[in-house]
Design a protein around this motif. Structure first.
Motif, PDB file in Angstrom:
ATOM      1  N   ARG A 189     120.214  50.979  46.499  1.00 43.13           N
ATOM      2  CA  ARG A 189     119.564  49.989  47.113  1.00 43.13           C
ATOM      3  C   ARG A 189     117.915  49.759  46.462  1.00 43.13           C
ATOM      4  NH1 ARG A 189     121.733  50.243  52.713  1.00 43.13           N
ATOM      5  NH2 ARG A 189     122.521  52.223  53.136  1.00 43.13           N
ATOM      6  N   PHE A 190     117.378  50.749  45.632  1.00 43.65           N
ATOM      7  CA  PHE A 190     116.281  50.361  45.250  1.00 43.65           C
ATOM      8  C   PHE A 190     116.290  50.450  43.387  1.00 43.65           C
ATOM      9  CE2 PHE A 190     115.480  52.249  49.125  1.00 43.65           C
ATOM     10  CZ  PHE A 190     114.771  51.590  49.753  1.00 43.65           C
ATOM     11  N   SER A 191     117.463  49.842  42.949  1.00 42.03           N
ATOM     12  CA  SER A 191     117.568  49.603  41.780  1.00 42.03           C
ATOM     13  C   SER A 191     116.691  48.222  41.464  1.00 42.03           C
ATOM     14  CB  SER A 191     118.863  49.315  41.301  1.00 42.03           C
ATOM     15  OG  SER A 191     119.180  48.117  41.888  1.00 42.03           O
ATOM     16  N   ALA A 212     115.096  43.032  44.102  1.00 44.52           N
ATOM     17  CA  ALA A 212     114.357  41.709  43.616  1.00 44.52           C
ATOM     18  C   ALA A 212     114.775  40.755  44.644  1.00 44.52           C
ATOM     19  CB  ALA A 212     115.033  41.346  42.179  1.00 44.52           C
ATOM     20  N   GLY A 213     113.679  40.126  45.358  1.00 44.88           N
ATOM     21  CA  GLY A 213     113.763  39.243  46.510  1.00 44.88           C
ATOM     22  C   GLY A 213     113.833  39.854  47.709  1.00 44.88           C
ATOM     23  N   ARG A 214     113.728  41.045  47.790  1.00 47.01           N
ATOM     24  CA  ARG A 214     113.741  41.680  49.107  1.00 47.01           C
ATOM     25  C   ARG A 214     112.352  41.674  49.758  1.00 47.01           C
ATOM     26  NH1 ARG A 214     115.149  47.520  48.722  1.00 47.01           N
ATOM     27  NH2 ARG A 214     117.338  46.790  48.636  1.00 47.01           N
ATOM     28  N   ASP A 215     112.433  41.228  51.053  1.00 49.39           N
ATOM     29  CA  ASP A 215     110.987  41.087  51.763  1.00 49.39           C
ATOM     30  C   ASP A 215     110.254  42.458  51.655  1.00 49.39           C
ATOM     31  OD1 ASP A 215     109.093  40.909  53.971  1.00 49.39           O
ATOM     32  OD2 ASP A 215     110.267  38.834  54.408  1.00 49.39           O
ATOM     33  N   ARG A 216     108.995  42.283  51.345  1.00 48.51           N
ATOM     34  CA  ARG A 216     108.012  43.263  51.191  1.00 48.51           C
ATOM     35  C   ARG A 216     107.993  44.002  52.710  1.00 48.51           C
ATOM     36  NH1 ARG A 216     105.246  47.030  51.844  1.00 48.51           N
ATOM     37  NH2 ARG A 216     103.250  47.452  51.072  1.00 48.51           N
ATOM     38  N   TYR A 217     108.132  43.375  53.772  1.00 44.03           N
ATOM     39  CA  TYR A 217     107.975  44.072  54.805  1.00 44.03           C
ATOM     40  C   TYR A 217     109.223  44.740  55.603  1.00 44.03           C
ATOM     41  CZ  TYR A 217     102.964  42.566  54.559  1.00 44.03           C
ATOM     42  OH  TYR A 217     101.783  42.656  54.191  1.00 44.03           O
ATOM     43  N   LEU A 218     110.246  44.775  54.803  1.00 47.49           N
ATOM     44  CA  LEU A 218     111.427  45.463  55.268  1.00 47.49           C
ATOM     45  C   LEU A 218     111.420  47.045  54.763  1.00 47.49           C
ATOM     46  CD1 LEU A 218     114.337  43.509  54.283  1.00 47.49           C
ATOM     47  CD2 LEU A 218     113.794  44.268  56.483  1.00 47.49           C
ATOM     48  N   TYR A 219     110.433  47.401  54.003  1.00 46.55           N
ATOM     49  CA  TYR A 219     110.333  48.989  53.593  1.00 46.55           C
ATOM     50  C   TYR A 219     108.962  49.177  53.596  1.00 46.55           C
ATOM     51  CZ  TYR A 219     111.077  52.875  50.622  1.00 46.55           C
ATOM     52  OH  TYR A 219     110.934  54.258  50.128  1.00 46.55           O
TER      53      TYR A 219
END
Length: 451
Positions: A375-377, A382-389
């Motif tokens: 999931r963290f490759s 890339a493109g994942r919302d900053r506020y999901l993690y």
């Protein structure tokens, strides 16, 4: 072959009464998160005199942490549980008082200084290796990792740990979490904070133990010439607010050092412990991580220059912190009316920010309860919302030591994986339990085999 799911807790499916909520919060804060919070962007309820909301939507979290941050100060209940240990420190202050203290400590955690500390982290990884070699084939990893990260934070904060007994200090932290660090019935009833809570009285001895050790270290430094150590305490002793000219009082120094020592080693040790448990549960992923570590390190300990060549080690840590964020729940007050996730929020409501539920949310993560470091490759994130993690928070109050924590965790984990194989030990599978941090209870006991 289907891999076992990482340990979690079964969320409740029906609303809890006040009594049930109090018992759950005192037993395990994660138990107050309802099942619906893992499926919906926001959940609203009422308890006693308070209306509350659990917020999981990334856009709403961005508003709380960044866009409208002044409207959402830390909950008085959370501050009440922390102040006996860390007083009016960087963690509990707001506004101008917080800003000048943040400026005072930020240079210590600048990237160039963190990299310069890598040899300390490497030496710590060597000592952790020696302890595991002598452990007799099985070890409890939380205790081992707490000892390792305590070495590092003492070096960063105080240029050594000669004033500290790690086991005594660690026991005092745990005692504090189990007493003053738990919610009280008086908190749920919104009784003013000046009314003593039973937990504060029970935790007073633990606070004295921690404060006495920190105070001795500060006093010893005051007798020496300032400016020679270039550690956190040195920066605090010389810090001066540019706007007012004020310096840190002895109480400021005590409380800030206390906060950084506790936060700076506890959370990293837990990330390492959960990572090792996950790898013991998933041998094929452990083999992949070990091949990467040994391909770069051989049998030597890791250093700062090695980390860019071991991306999967970082991915393991990040995925472990997704499943088991160091702090699984935050709380905020609401000062003025607002709107979050399509819902009206009123002044004096309470916001719960269940990071544990956000990181396992069915709307935002595929197979949210599975352990999958890919999931963290670079491609996946890339493109994942900053506020999901949000293992380190976000916005202006994002953890100042996040880079420091990740570097020491990567160095220690890579070194251990290059030298040992870890398998599930005897005893029950630990469950995530939160009072102040998300700990594995009753610990992470693993079989440890030198390679």
């Amino acid at each position: 072959m289907r891999q076992p799911l990482p340990p979690t807790i079964a969320p409740h499916t029906k609303p809890l009464s006040i009594g049930q909520s109090i018992k759950a919060a005192r037993r395990n804060v994660l138990e107050i998160i309802p099942a619906i919070a893992y499926r919906q962007p926001i959940v609203t309820g009422r308890m006693a005199m308070a209306r509350w909301h659990m917020v999981q939507e990334p856009a709403a979290l961005r508003r709380v942490f960044l866009d409208n941050v002044a409207n959402y100060p830390k909950s008085e209940v959370m501050l009440r549980m922390l102040r006996p240990a860390v007083g009016d420190s960087l963690f509990t202050l707001e506004g101008a008082e917080w800003r000048w203290q943040r400026r005072a400590v930020a240079p210590v955690f600048a990237q160039r200084n963190v990299v310069a500390l890598a040899p300390v982290m490497t030496a710590t990884a060597e000592r952790a290796t020696a302890r595991l070699m002598a452990a007799g084939g099985q070890a409890e990893m939380v205790e081992e990792m707490l000892s390792a990260t305590f070495d590092v934070i003492c070096e960063v904060a105080l240029s050594g740990r000669e004033h500290f007994d790690a086991k005594t200090y660690g026991a005092a932290i745990l005692r504090y979490f189990e007493t003053a660090g738990k919610a009280s019935l008086l908190d749920f009833l919104r009784v003013p904070g000046w009314v003593p809570r039973p937990g504060e009285l029970l935790g007073a001895g633990a606070v004295r133990t921690m404060h006495d050790m920190v105070a001795r270290a500060i006093e010893e430094r005051r007798r020496q010439v300032q400016g020679g150590a270039d550690d956190l305490l040195d920066h605090m002793l010389s810090a001066r607010d540019k706007e007012t000219g004020r310096t840190m009082t002895p109480e400021d120094l005590l409380h800030n050092m206390q906060f950084f020592i506790v936060a700076g080693h506890e959370t990293t040790a837990l990330a390492l412990s959960w990572s090792l448990l996950m790898l013991a549960q998933h041998p094929e992923l452990q083999s992949r991580a070990r091949e990467e570590a040994r391909g770069v390190l051989g049998n030597r300990a890791a250093g700062a220059d090695d980390l860019e060549h071991m991306p999967f080690i970082s991915q393991v840590l990040e995925e472990a912190m997704r499943l088991y964020p160091p702090v699984g729940m935050l709380a905020r007050e609401v000062l003025a009316d607002d709107r979050l996730a399509g819902r009206d929020i009123h002044a004096n409501d309470v916001l719960f920010l269940p990071i544990y539920a956000l990181h396992r949310h069915e709307l935002y993560w595929e197979r949210p309860n599975a352990f999958d470091p890919d999931r963290f490759s670079a491609e996946a994130r890339a493109g994942r919302d900053r506020y999901l993690y949000l293992p380190f928070g976000a916005g202006p109050r994002v953890c100042v030591g996040a880079n420091f924590a990740m570097m020491q965790a990567q160095i220690i984990l890579a070194t251990l994986l290059a030298r040992f194989a870890f398998d599930m030990g005897e005893g029950p599978l630990p469950l995530p339990t939160m009072s102040m941090t998300v700990r594995p209870e009753p610990g992470v006991t693993l079989r440890v085999a030198p390679l």
